[in-house]
Design an enzyme around this catalytic site. Structure first.
Site, PDB file in Angstrom:
ATOM      1  N   HIS A 131      18.846 -39.069  10.442  1.00  0.00           N
ATOM      2  CA  HIS A 131      19.219 -38.529  11.761  1.00  0.00           C
ATOM      3  C   HIS A 131      18.042 -37.663  12.208  1.00  0.00           C
ATOM      4  O   HIS A 131      18.167 -36.461  12.377  1.00  0.00           O
ATOM      5  CB  HIS A 131      20.532 -37.761  11.679  1.00  0.00           C
ATOM      6  CG  HIS A 131      21.216 -37.547  13.006  1.00  0.00           C
ATOM      7  ND1 HIS A 131      22.521 -37.926  13.243  1.00  0.00           N
ATOM      8  CD2 HIS A 131      20.797 -36.980  14.158  1.00  0.00           C
ATOM      9  CE1 HIS A 131      22.874 -37.599  14.487  1.00  0.00           C
ATOM     10  NE2 HIS A 131      21.830 -37.020  15.063  1.00  0.00           N
ATOM     11  N   GLU A 176      21.004 -43.627  16.096  1.00  0.00           N
ATOM     12  CA  GLU A 176      20.406 -43.724  17.433  1.00  0.00           C
ATOM     13  C   GLU A 176      18.911 -44.020  17.383  1.00  0.00           C
ATOM     14  O   GLU A 176      18.071 -43.214  17.833  1.00  0.00           O
ATOM     15  CB  GLU A 176      20.665 -42.451  18.228  1.00  0.00           C
ATOM     16  CG  GLU A 176      22.120 -42.247  18.581  1.00  0.00           C
ATOM     17  CD  GLU A 176      22.349 -41.066  19.535  1.00  0.00           C
ATOM     18  OE1 GLU A 176      21.378 -40.431  19.964  1.00  0.00           O
ATOM     19  OE2 GLU A 176      23.520 -40.806  19.849  1.00  0.00           O
ATOM     20  N   ASN A 299      27.447 -44.907  19.357  1.00  0.00           N
ATOM     21  CA  ASN A 299      27.461 -43.568  19.954  1.00  0.00           C
ATOM     22  C   ASN A 299      27.448 -43.774  21.455  1.00  0.00           C
ATOM     23  O   ASN A 299      26.509 -44.367  21.998  1.00  0.00           O
ATOM     24  CB  ASN A 299      26.224 -42.759  19.554  1.00  0.00           C
ATOM     25  CG  ASN A 299      26.244 -42.366  18.085  1.00  0.00           C
ATOM     26  OD1 ASN A 299      27.181 -42.709  17.356  1.00  0.00           O
ATOM     27  ND2 ASN A 299      25.224 -41.662  17.657  1.00  0.00           N
ATOM     28  N   GLU A 358      30.022 -41.500  17.472  1.00  0.00           N
ATOM     29  CA  GLU A 358      29.857 -40.267  18.263  1.00  0.00           C
ATOM     30  C   GLU A 358      30.441 -40.473  19.643  1.00  0.00           C
ATOM     31  O   GLU A 358      30.208 -41.516  20.280  1.00  0.00           O
ATOM     32  CB  GLU A 358      28.383 -39.894  18.484  1.00  0.00           C
ATOM     33  CG  GLU A 358      27.700 -39.221  17.348  1.00  0.00           C
ATOM     34  CD  GLU A 358      26.273 -38.785  17.700  1.00  0.00           C
ATOM     35  OE1 GLU A 358      25.982 -38.538  18.889  1.00  0.00           O
ATOM     36  OE2 GLU A 358      25.464 -38.705  16.766  1.00  0.00           O
TER      37      GLU A 358
HETATM   38  O1  IFM Z   1      23.448 -33.966  19.353  1.00  0.00           O
HETATM   39  C1  IFM Z   1      23.220 -35.304  19.638  1.00  0.00           C
HETATM   40  C2  IFM Z   1      23.186 -36.132  18.373  1.00  0.00           C
HETATM   41  O2  IFM Z   1      22.247 -35.636  17.464  1.00  0.00           O
HETATM   42  C3  IFM Z   1      22.828 -37.550  18.704  1.00  0.00           C
HETATM   43  N1  IFM Z   1      23.678 -38.079  19.728  1.00  0.00           N
HETATM   44  C4  IFM Z   1      23.883 -37.298  20.923  1.00  0.00           C
HETATM   45  C5  IFM Z   1      24.281 -35.890  20.548  1.00  0.00           C
HETATM   46  C6  IFM Z   1      24.503 -35.051  21.821  1.00  0.00           C
HETATM   47  O3  IFM Z   1      23.331 -34.989  22.580  1.00  0.00           O
END
Ligand code: IFM
Length: 451
Positions: A131, A176, A299, A358
Protein backbone atom coordinates in the site's frame (compact mmCIF):
# COMPACT_ATOMS: atom_id res chain seq x y z
CA UNK A 1 -18.02 -20.84 1.37
CA UNK A 2 -15.16 -20.61 -1.10
CA UNK A 3 -14.90 -17.94 -3.78
CA UNK A 4 -15.48 -20.60 -6.41
CA UNK A 5 -18.91 -21.55 -5.09
CA UNK A 6 -21.81 -19.64 -6.59
CA UNK A 7 -22.91 -16.57 -4.71
CA UNK A 8 -25.99 -17.34 -2.59
CA UNK A 9 -28.75 -15.39 -4.28
CA UNK A 10 -29.83 -12.24 -2.52
CA UNK A 11 -33.47 -11.85 -1.63
CA UNK A 12 -35.40 -8.61 -1.27
CA UNK A 13 -35.63 -9.20 2.47
CA UNK A 14 -31.98 -10.08 3.00
CA UNK A 15 -29.65 -8.72 0.35
CA UNK A 16 -26.63 -9.75 2.43
CA UNK A 17 -26.91 -13.43 3.27
CA UNK A 18 -24.68 -15.20 5.82
CA UNK A 19 -21.17 -15.47 4.50
CA UNK A 20 -21.13 -11.93 3.16
CA UNK A 21 -17.94 -10.38 4.59
CA UNK A 22 -18.23 -7.09 6.49
CA UNK A 23 -14.93 -5.44 7.25
CA UNK A 24 -12.82 -2.36 7.71
CA UNK A 25 -9.62 -1.34 5.91
CA UNK A 26 -6.45 0.54 6.82
CA UNK A 27 -2.89 0.73 5.54
CA UNK A 28 0.46 0.59 7.29
CA UNK A 29 1.91 4.03 6.58
CA UNK A 30 -1.39 5.72 7.28
CA UNK A 31 -1.84 4.34 10.81
CA UNK A 32 1.23 2.64 12.27
CA UNK A 33 3.59 5.48 13.16
CA UNK A 34 6.73 4.22 14.94
CA UNK A 35 8.52 5.20 11.77
CA UNK A 36 11.99 4.99 13.22
CA UNK A 37 11.39 2.32 15.82
CA UNK A 38 12.45 -1.30 16.22
CA UNK A 39 14.56 -1.30 13.08
CA UNK A 40 12.06 -0.02 10.49
CA UNK A 41 13.79 1.49 7.46
CA UNK A 42 12.67 4.63 5.63
CA UNK A 43 10.05 4.45 2.92
CA UNK A 44 9.49 6.72 -0.04
CA UNK A 45 6.64 8.39 1.88
CA UNK A 46 8.94 9.27 4.80
CA UNK A 47 11.17 10.96 2.28
CA UNK A 48 8.35 12.74 0.48
CA UNK A 49 6.90 14.06 3.75
CA UNK A 50 10.24 15.27 5.05
CA UNK A 51 11.95 16.61 1.99
CA UNK A 52 9.64 16.89 -0.97
CA UNK A 53 6.68 18.72 0.59
CA UNK A 54 3.21 18.59 -0.85
CA UNK A 55 1.55 17.36 2.36
CA UNK A 56 -0.92 19.62 4.16
CA UNK A 57 0.58 21.19 7.33
CA UNK A 58 3.88 19.42 6.70
CA UNK A 59 2.32 16.33 8.32
CA UNK A 60 4.21 13.03 8.30
CA UNK A 61 3.45 9.40 9.13
CA UNK A 62 6.00 9.44 11.98
CA UNK A 63 3.34 8.91 14.66
CA UNK A 64 0.09 8.63 12.67
CA UNK A 65 -2.45 6.74 14.83
CA UNK A 66 0.35 5.15 16.86
CA UNK A 67 -1.23 1.85 15.89
CA UNK A 68 2.13 0.12 16.26
CA UNK A 69 1.78 0.59 20.03
CA UNK A 70 -2.02 0.52 20.24
CA UNK A 71 -2.69 -2.48 18.03
CA UNK A 72 -4.48 -4.52 20.73
CA UNK A 73 -6.84 -1.62 21.49
CA UNK A 74 -7.54 -1.17 17.79
CA UNK A 75 -8.39 -4.84 17.40
CA UNK A 76 -10.71 -4.44 20.41
CA UNK A 77 -12.43 -1.59 18.56
CA UNK A 78 -12.99 -3.94 15.62
CA UNK A 79 -14.38 -6.56 17.97
CA UNK A 80 -16.80 -3.92 19.24
CA UNK A 81 -17.91 -3.27 15.67
CA UNK A 82 -18.42 -6.97 15.10
CA UNK A 83 -16.55 -7.01 11.78
CA UNK A 84 -15.78 -10.31 10.10
CA UNK A 85 -12.54 -9.16 8.50
CA UNK A 86 -9.77 -6.60 8.64
CA UNK A 87 -7.76 -5.54 5.60
CA UNK A 88 -4.38 -4.09 6.53
CA UNK A 89 -1.07 -3.78 4.74
CA UNK A 90 2.38 -4.89 5.75
CA UNK A 91 5.01 -2.17 5.76
CA UNK A 92 7.75 -3.51 3.50
CA UNK A 93 10.44 -1.29 5.13
CA UNK A 94 9.38 -2.51 8.58
CA UNK A 95 10.09 -6.14 7.73
CA UNK A 96 12.92 -5.53 5.25
CA UNK A 97 14.46 -2.19 6.22
CA UNK A 98 16.58 -2.02 3.06
CA UNK A 99 13.91 -3.60 0.90
CA UNK A 100 15.83 -6.83 0.42
CA UNK A 101 18.43 -8.87 2.26
CA UNK A 102 18.43 -8.65 6.05
CA UNK A 103 15.04 -9.13 7.67
CA UNK A 104 13.88 -7.21 10.72
CA UNK A 105 12.58 -9.73 13.24
CA UNK A 106 10.92 -7.05 15.40
CA UNK A 107 8.93 -5.88 12.37
CA UNK A 108 7.90 -9.41 11.43
CA UNK A 109 6.85 -10.01 15.04
CA UNK A 110 4.53 -7.03 15.00
CA UNK A 111 2.42 -8.59 12.24
CA UNK A 112 2.56 -11.99 13.98
CA UNK A 113 1.01 -10.35 17.03
CA UNK A 114 -1.58 -8.50 14.95
CA UNK A 115 -2.61 -11.63 13.05
CA UNK A 116 -2.80 -13.72 16.20
CA UNK A 117 -4.86 -11.09 17.98
CA UNK A 118 -7.24 -10.85 15.04
CA UNK A 119 -7.71 -14.61 14.87
CA UNK A 120 -8.28 -14.87 18.64
CA UNK A 121 -10.94 -12.18 18.18
CA UNK A 122 -12.68 -14.06 15.39
CA UNK A 123 -11.65 -11.48 12.76
CA UNK A 124 -10.17 -12.74 9.49
CA UNK A 125 -6.92 -11.05 8.46
CA UNK A 126 -6.82 -9.81 4.85
CA UNK A 127 -3.20 -8.99 4.14
CA UNK A 128 -2.24 -6.53 1.42
CA UNK A 129 1.44 -6.64 0.51
CA UNK A 130 1.85 -3.17 -0.94
CA UNK A 131 0.00 0.00 0.00
CA UNK A 132 2.46 2.52 -1.45
CA UNK A 133 5.35 2.52 1.06
CA UNK A 134 8.29 1.29 -1.01
CA UNK A 135 11.55 1.07 0.96
CA UNK A 136 13.63 4.13 0.09
CA UNK A 137 16.69 1.88 -0.35
CA UNK A 138 14.93 0.33 -3.37
CA UNK A 139 13.93 3.74 -4.70
CA UNK A 140 17.62 4.61 -4.58
CA UNK A 141 18.10 1.76 -7.08
CA UNK A 142 15.37 3.13 -9.34
CA UNK A 143 12.36 1.71 -7.52
CA UNK A 144 9.58 0.39 -9.76
CA UNK A 145 11.30 1.87 -12.82
CA UNK A 146 13.99 -0.81 -12.40
CA UNK A 147 12.90 -4.17 -13.79
CA UNK A 148 14.68 -5.84 -10.87
CA UNK A 149 11.78 -4.60 -8.74
CA UNK A 150 9.82 -7.64 -9.97
CA UNK A 151 12.26 -9.94 -8.18
CA UNK A 152 12.47 -7.69 -5.10
CA UNK A 153 8.69 -7.83 -4.75
CA UNK A 154 8.63 -11.60 -5.33
CA UNK A 155 11.18 -12.10 -2.55
CA UNK A 156 9.24 -9.82 -0.20
CA UNK A 157 6.03 -11.73 -0.99
CA UNK A 158 7.84 -15.01 -0.25
CA UNK A 159 9.01 -13.71 3.13
CA UNK A 160 5.45 -12.75 4.10
CA UNK A 161 3.98 -15.95 2.68
CA UNK A 162 6.39 -18.16 4.66
CA UNK A 163 5.93 -16.20 7.86
CA UNK A 164 2.16 -15.59 7.84
CA UNK A 165 0.74 -18.10 5.36
CA UNK A 166 -0.06 -20.64 8.08
CA UNK A 167 -2.64 -18.18 9.48
CA UNK A 168 -3.45 -15.73 6.67
CA UNK A 169 -5.40 -17.09 3.70
CA UNK A 170 -6.67 -13.86 2.15
CA UNK A 171 -3.95 -12.05 0.23
CA UNK A 172 -3.88 -8.99 -1.99
CA UNK A 173 -0.77 -8.12 -3.96
CA UNK A 174 -1.16 -4.33 -4.35
CA UNK A 175 -3.56 -1.57 -3.38
CA UNK A 176 -4.71 0.80 -6.14
CA UNK A 177 -2.01 0.26 -8.74
CA UNK A 178 -3.18 3.12 -10.92
CA UNK A 179 -3.35 5.68 -8.15
CA UNK A 180 0.13 5.25 -6.75
CA UNK A 181 1.72 4.99 -10.18
CA UNK A 182 -0.13 8.01 -11.65
CA UNK A 183 0.32 10.20 -8.59
CA UNK A 184 3.90 9.11 -7.89
CA UNK A 185 5.33 8.89 -11.40
CA UNK A 186 3.14 10.98 -13.73
CA UNK A 187 1.58 13.82 -11.73
CA UNK A 188 4.39 14.08 -9.16
CA UNK A 189 1.84 14.54 -6.36
CA UNK A 190 2.77 11.42 -4.39
CA UNK A 191 5.98 9.58 -3.50
CA UNK A 192 8.48 9.39 -5.13
CA UNK A 193 7.47 12.73 -6.69
CA UNK A 194 8.38 11.98 -10.31
CA UNK A 195 6.59 13.21 -13.43
CA UNK A 196 8.07 11.54 -16.48
CA UNK A 197 6.35 9.61 -19.27
CA UNK A 198 9.05 7.01 -19.92
CA UNK A 199 9.49 6.31 -16.21
CA UNK A 200 5.74 6.07 -15.73
CA UNK A 201 5.37 3.53 -18.55
CA UNK A 202 8.22 1.40 -17.23
CA UNK A 203 6.69 1.52 -13.75
CA UNK A 204 3.26 0.41 -15.00
CA UNK A 205 4.76 -2.63 -16.68
CA UNK A 206 7.09 -3.61 -13.85
CA UNK A 207 4.34 -3.27 -11.25
CA UNK A 208 2.12 -5.52 -13.37
CA UNK A 209 4.95 -8.05 -13.60
CA UNK A 210 5.55 -7.77 -9.84
CA UNK A 211 1.87 -8.52 -9.26
CA UNK A 212 2.18 -11.68 -11.37
CA UNK A 213 5.34 -12.73 -9.53
CA UNK A 214 3.57 -12.12 -6.22
CA UNK A 215 0.60 -14.25 -7.21
CA UNK A 216 2.84 -17.14 -8.26
CA UNK A 217 4.81 -16.92 -5.03
CA UNK A 218 1.72 -16.86 -2.83
CA UNK A 219 0.13 -19.70 -4.78
CA UNK A 220 3.28 -21.83 -4.32
CA UNK A 221 3.83 -21.07 -0.64
CA UNK A 222 0.40 -20.60 0.96
CA UNK A 223 -1.81 -23.69 0.90
CA UNK A 224 -5.43 -22.68 0.38
CA UNK A 225 -4.59 -19.04 -0.41
CA UNK A 226 -7.36 -16.87 -1.80
CA UNK A 227 -5.54 -14.25 -3.85
CA UNK A 228 -6.71 -11.00 -5.36
CA UNK A 229 -5.55 -7.51 -6.23
CA UNK A 230 -7.13 -4.22 -5.25
CA UNK A 231 -8.04 -1.80 -8.03
CA UNK A 232 -9.34 1.74 -7.95
CA UNK A 233 -12.16 1.81 -10.49
CA UNK A 234 -13.82 5.22 -10.75
CA UNK A 235 -15.70 5.50 -14.04
CA UNK A 236 -14.25 8.28 -16.16
CA UNK A 237 -16.50 10.91 -17.69
CA UNK A 238 -15.35 13.74 -19.90
CA UNK A 239 -15.66 17.09 -18.12
CA UNK A 240 -17.19 18.61 -21.25
CA UNK A 241 -18.21 17.56 -24.73
CA UNK A 242 -15.25 19.40 -26.30
CA UNK A 243 -13.33 16.88 -28.43
CA UNK A 244 -10.05 17.59 -26.60
CA UNK A 245 -11.69 16.79 -23.24
CA UNK A 246 -13.32 13.67 -24.63
CA UNK A 247 -10.01 12.41 -26.03
CA UNK A 248 -8.06 13.31 -22.87
CA UNK A 249 -10.66 11.55 -20.71
CA UNK A 250 -10.38 8.42 -22.87
CA UNK A 251 -6.63 8.21 -22.27
CA UNK A 252 -7.08 9.08 -18.58
CA UNK A 253 -9.68 6.26 -18.37
CA UNK A 254 -7.19 3.72 -19.71
CA UNK A 255 -4.58 4.87 -17.22
CA UNK A 256 -6.80 5.12 -14.18
CA UNK A 257 -9.17 2.22 -14.67
CA UNK A 258 -7.75 -0.41 -17.01
CA UNK A 259 -3.93 -0.27 -17.16
CA UNK A 260 -3.69 -2.90 -14.45
CA UNK A 261 -6.82 -5.09 -14.34
CA UNK A 262 -6.88 -5.58 -18.13
CA UNK A 263 -3.36 -7.04 -18.40
CA UNK A 264 -3.84 -9.00 -15.16
CA UNK A 265 -7.21 -10.48 -16.09
CA UNK A 266 -7.35 -10.29 -19.89
CA UNK A 267 -3.64 -10.46 -20.75
CA UNK A 268 -3.56 -7.24 -22.74
CA UNK A 269 -3.11 -3.52 -22.19
CA UNK A 270 -5.87 -1.13 -23.22
CA UNK A 271 -5.20 0.09 -26.80
CA UNK A 272 -3.62 3.54 -26.30
CA UNK A 273 -1.32 2.34 -23.52
CA UNK A 274 -0.47 -0.84 -25.43
CA UNK A 275 1.23 1.14 -28.20
CA UNK A 276 3.23 3.31 -25.81
CA UNK A 277 4.31 0.53 -23.48
CA UNK A 278 5.55 -1.85 -26.20
CA UNK A 279 9.27 -1.07 -25.71
CA UNK A 280 9.05 -2.40 -22.15
CA UNK A 281 7.25 -5.64 -22.98
CA UNK A 282 9.44 -8.72 -23.47
CA UNK A 283 8.29 -12.06 -24.88
CA UNK A 284 6.35 -14.01 -22.27
CA UNK A 285 5.61 -10.96 -20.11
CA UNK A 286 1.85 -10.90 -20.63
CA UNK A 287 1.57 -14.52 -19.49
CA UNK A 288 3.67 -13.66 -16.42
CA UNK A 289 1.25 -10.86 -15.56
CA UNK A 290 -2.04 -12.66 -16.22
CA UNK A 291 -2.03 -15.21 -13.41
CA UNK A 292 -5.32 -16.74 -12.27
CA UNK A 293 -6.92 -14.87 -9.39
CA UNK A 294 -9.66 -15.70 -6.91
CA UNK A 295 -11.30 -12.32 -6.48
CA UNK A 296 -11.35 -8.73 -7.61
CA UNK A 297 -10.79 -6.05 -4.98
CA UNK A 298 -12.67 -2.87 -5.80
CA UNK A 299 -11.94 0.48 -4.19
CA UNK A 300 -14.67 2.85 -5.29
CA UNK A 301 -15.58 6.36 -4.19
CA UNK A 302 -16.82 8.48 -7.09
CA UNK A 303 -16.74 8.99 -10.83
CA UNK A 304 -13.82 11.06 -12.16
CA UNK A 305 -14.29 13.92 -14.63
CA UNK A 306 -11.35 14.05 -17.02
CA UNK A 307 -10.23 16.94 -19.18
CA UNK A 308 -7.38 18.12 -21.33
CA UNK A 309 -4.64 19.58 -19.14
CA UNK A 310 -1.40 20.44 -20.86
CA UNK A 311 0.32 21.27 -17.60
CA UNK A 312 0.49 17.53 -16.84
CA UNK A 313 2.73 15.13 -18.73
CA UNK A 314 0.06 13.05 -20.45
CA UNK A 315 -2.17 16.00 -21.32
CA UNK A 316 -5.04 14.77 -19.15
CA UNK A 317 -6.09 15.95 -15.71
CA UNK A 318 -8.99 16.40 -13.35
CA UNK A 319 -11.93 18.49 -14.47
CA UNK A 320 -14.96 19.59 -12.48
CA UNK A 321 -18.13 17.56 -12.13
CA UNK A 322 -21.28 19.25 -13.42
CA UNK A 323 -22.30 22.03 -11.01
CA UNK A 324 -25.64 20.40 -10.24
CA UNK A 325 -23.96 17.24 -8.97
CA UNK A 326 -24.04 16.58 -5.22
CA UNK A 327 -20.57 16.42 -3.68
CA UNK A 328 -19.09 15.17 -0.43
CA UNK A 329 -17.38 17.42 2.09
CA UNK A 330 -14.06 17.01 0.24
CA UNK A 331 -15.72 17.82 -3.07
CA UNK A 332 -15.80 14.30 -4.43
CA UNK A 333 -18.93 13.55 -6.46
CA UNK A 334 -21.62 11.72 -4.51
CA UNK A 335 -23.11 9.13 -6.85
CA UNK A 336 -24.30 5.81 -5.37
CA UNK A 337 -25.79 4.82 -8.75
CA UNK A 338 -22.31 4.96 -10.21
CA UNK A 339 -21.17 2.51 -7.50
CA UNK A 340 -24.08 0.17 -8.38
CA UNK A 341 -23.29 0.30 -12.10
CA UNK A 342 -19.56 -0.19 -11.52
CA UNK A 343 -20.24 -3.40 -9.57
CA UNK A 344 -22.50 -4.71 -12.33
CA UNK A 345 -20.05 -3.75 -15.12
CA UNK A 346 -17.04 -5.28 -13.36
CA UNK A 347 -18.89 -8.55 -12.79
CA UNK A 348 -19.54 -8.73 -16.54
CA UNK A 349 -16.07 -7.61 -17.54
CA UNK A 350 -13.90 -9.86 -15.37
CA UNK A 351 -16.23 -12.60 -14.13
CA UNK A 352 -14.67 -12.75 -10.66
CA UNK A 353 -16.26 -12.44 -7.23
CA UNK A 354 -15.87 -8.83 -6.09
CA UNK A 355 -14.94 -7.63 -2.65
CA UNK A 356 -15.37 -3.91 -2.10
CA UNK A 357 -12.07 -3.39 -0.33
CA UNK A 358 -12.58 0.38 0.17
CA UNK A 359 -15.50 2.79 0.18
CA UNK A 360 -16.09 5.66 2.55
CA UNK A 361 -16.55 9.33 3.20
CA UNK A 362 -13.89 11.97 3.81
CA UNK A 363 -14.29 15.35 5.44
CA UNK A 364 -12.06 18.21 6.46
CA UNK A 365 -14.36 18.94 9.42
CA UNK A 366 -12.67 18.28 12.80
CA UNK A 367 -15.63 16.12 13.89
CA UNK A 368 -15.16 17.03 17.54
CA UNK A 369 -17.28 15.24 20.15
CA UNK A 370 -20.48 17.00 21.28
CA UNK A 371 -21.44 17.72 24.90
CA UNK A 372 -22.40 14.06 25.37
CA UNK A 373 -19.09 12.88 23.96
CA UNK A 374 -20.69 11.66 20.72
CA UNK A 375 -19.26 12.29 17.29
CA UNK A 376 -22.26 12.80 15.06
CA UNK A 377 -21.02 12.25 11.50
CA UNK A 378 -24.45 12.36 9.89
CA UNK A 379 -23.13 12.90 6.35
CA UNK A 380 -20.81 9.91 6.51
CA UNK A 381 -23.58 7.76 7.94
CA UNK A 382 -25.96 8.82 5.15
CA UNK A 383 -23.23 8.15 2.55
CA UNK A 384 -22.58 4.64 3.87
CA UNK A 385 -26.30 3.88 3.97
CA UNK A 386 -26.77 5.03 0.38
CA UNK A 387 -23.72 3.20 -0.97
CA UNK A 388 -24.56 -0.01 0.87
CA UNK A 389 -28.12 0.22 -0.48
CA UNK A 390 -26.69 0.72 -3.98
CA UNK A 391 -24.54 -2.38 -3.48
CA UNK A 392 -27.69 -4.34 -2.57
CA UNK A 393 -29.29 -3.15 -5.82
CA UNK A 394 -26.21 -4.20 -7.75
CA UNK A 395 -26.38 -7.66 -6.16
CA UNK A 396 -30.05 -7.93 -7.02
CA UNK A 397 -29.10 -7.16 -10.64
CA UNK A 398 -26.47 -9.86 -10.77
CA UNK A 399 -23.29 -8.26 -9.45
CA UNK A 400 -21.25 -10.92 -7.69
CA UNK A 401 -20.32 -8.92 -4.58
CA UNK A 402 -19.11 -11.02 -1.66
CA UNK A 403 -17.94 -8.44 0.88
CA UNK A 404 -17.54 -4.80 1.81
CA UNK A 405 -14.79 -3.04 3.79
CA UNK A 406 -15.29 0.53 4.99
CA UNK A 407 -12.42 2.93 4.43
CA UNK A 408 -11.42 3.47 7.07
CA UNK A 409 -11.43 2.06 10.58
CA UNK A 410 -9.60 5.12 11.92
CA UNK A 411 -9.03 8.73 10.95
CA UNK A 412 -5.50 8.56 9.63
CA UNK A 413 -2.73 10.08 7.52
CA UNK A 414 -4.57 10.91 4.32
CA UNK A 415 -1.45 11.23 2.12
CA UNK A 416 -1.29 14.78 0.69
CA UNK A 417 -4.29 15.68 2.86
CA UNK A 418 -2.28 14.91 6.03
CA UNK A 419 -4.37 14.61 9.20
CA UNK A 420 -6.75 17.34 8.06
CA UNK A 421 -8.93 14.93 6.09
CA UNK A 422 -10.81 12.35 8.12
CA UNK A 423 -12.16 9.11 6.65
CA UNK A 424 -12.49 7.08 9.86
CA UNK A 425 -15.63 5.65 11.36
CA UNK A 426 -13.64 5.91 14.58
CA UNK A 427 -12.40 9.39 15.47
CA UNK A 428 -8.75 9.80 16.42
CA UNK A 429 -7.58 12.77 18.44
CA UNK A 430 -4.08 13.16 17.07
CA UNK A 431 -2.88 14.95 20.22
CA UNK A 432 -4.03 12.40 22.80
CA UNK A 433 -4.56 9.42 20.44
CA UNK A 434 -8.00 8.92 22.04
CA UNK A 435 -10.37 6.95 19.83
CA UNK A 436 -14.15 7.52 19.75
CA UNK A 437 -16.41 5.41 17.54
CA UNK A 438 -18.52 7.87 15.53
CA UNK A 439 -22.25 7.49 14.93
CA UNK A 440 -21.41 5.88 11.57
CA UNK A 441 -19.49 3.17 13.44
CA UNK A 442 -22.49 2.50 15.66
CA UNK A 443 -24.73 2.28 12.62
CA UNK A 444 -22.27 -0.06 10.84
CA UNK A 445 -22.07 -2.31 13.91
CA UNK A 446 -25.87 -2.49 13.97
CA UNK A 447 -25.97 -3.35 10.29
CA UNK A 448 -23.48 -6.17 10.83
CA UNK A 449 -25.38 -7.49 13.87
CA UNK A 450 -28.56 -7.60 11.83
CA UNK A 451 -26.90 -8.97 8.71
O1 IFM B 1 -6.63 6.95 2.03
C1 IFM B 1 -6.80 6.45 0.74
C2 IFM B 1 -6.28 5.04 0.63
O2 IFM B 1 -4.94 4.95 1.04
C3 IFM B 1 -6.38 4.57 -0.79
N1 IFM B 1 -7.70 4.75 -1.31
C4 IFM B 1 -8.34 6.03 -1.13
C5 IFM B 1 -8.26 6.44 0.32
C6 IFM B 1 -8.94 7.81 0.51
O3 IFM B 1 -8.32 8.79 -0.26
Amino acid sequence: MTDASPSPGPSAAQPYPPGFVWGVSTSAYQIEGAAAEDGRGPSIWDVRCRTQGGVVNGDTGDVACDHYHRMADDVALMTGLGVDAYRFSVSWPRVLPRGRGGVNEAGLDFYDRLIDRLLESGIEPWLCLYHWDLPQALQDLGGWANRDSVGWFGDYAALCARRYGDRVKRWATFNEFSVFTLFGYAFGWGAPSIADRATHLAVIHHVNLAHGAGVDTLRALVPGASIGAVHSVQPMRPASSRPEDVEAAALFDEHWNWAFPDPQLRAHYPPRIARAIEPHVRPGDMARIARPLDWFGLNHYAPVYGRRDDSLIWGFGFGSPPPEMTRTAIDWPYDPDCFRDTLIDLTRRYRLPIYVTENGYGTKAPETPDADGRVVDADRLAYLQAYIAAMAEAKARGADVRGYFVWSLLDNFEWGGGYGTRFGIVRVDFTTQARIPKESARWYAGLIRGA
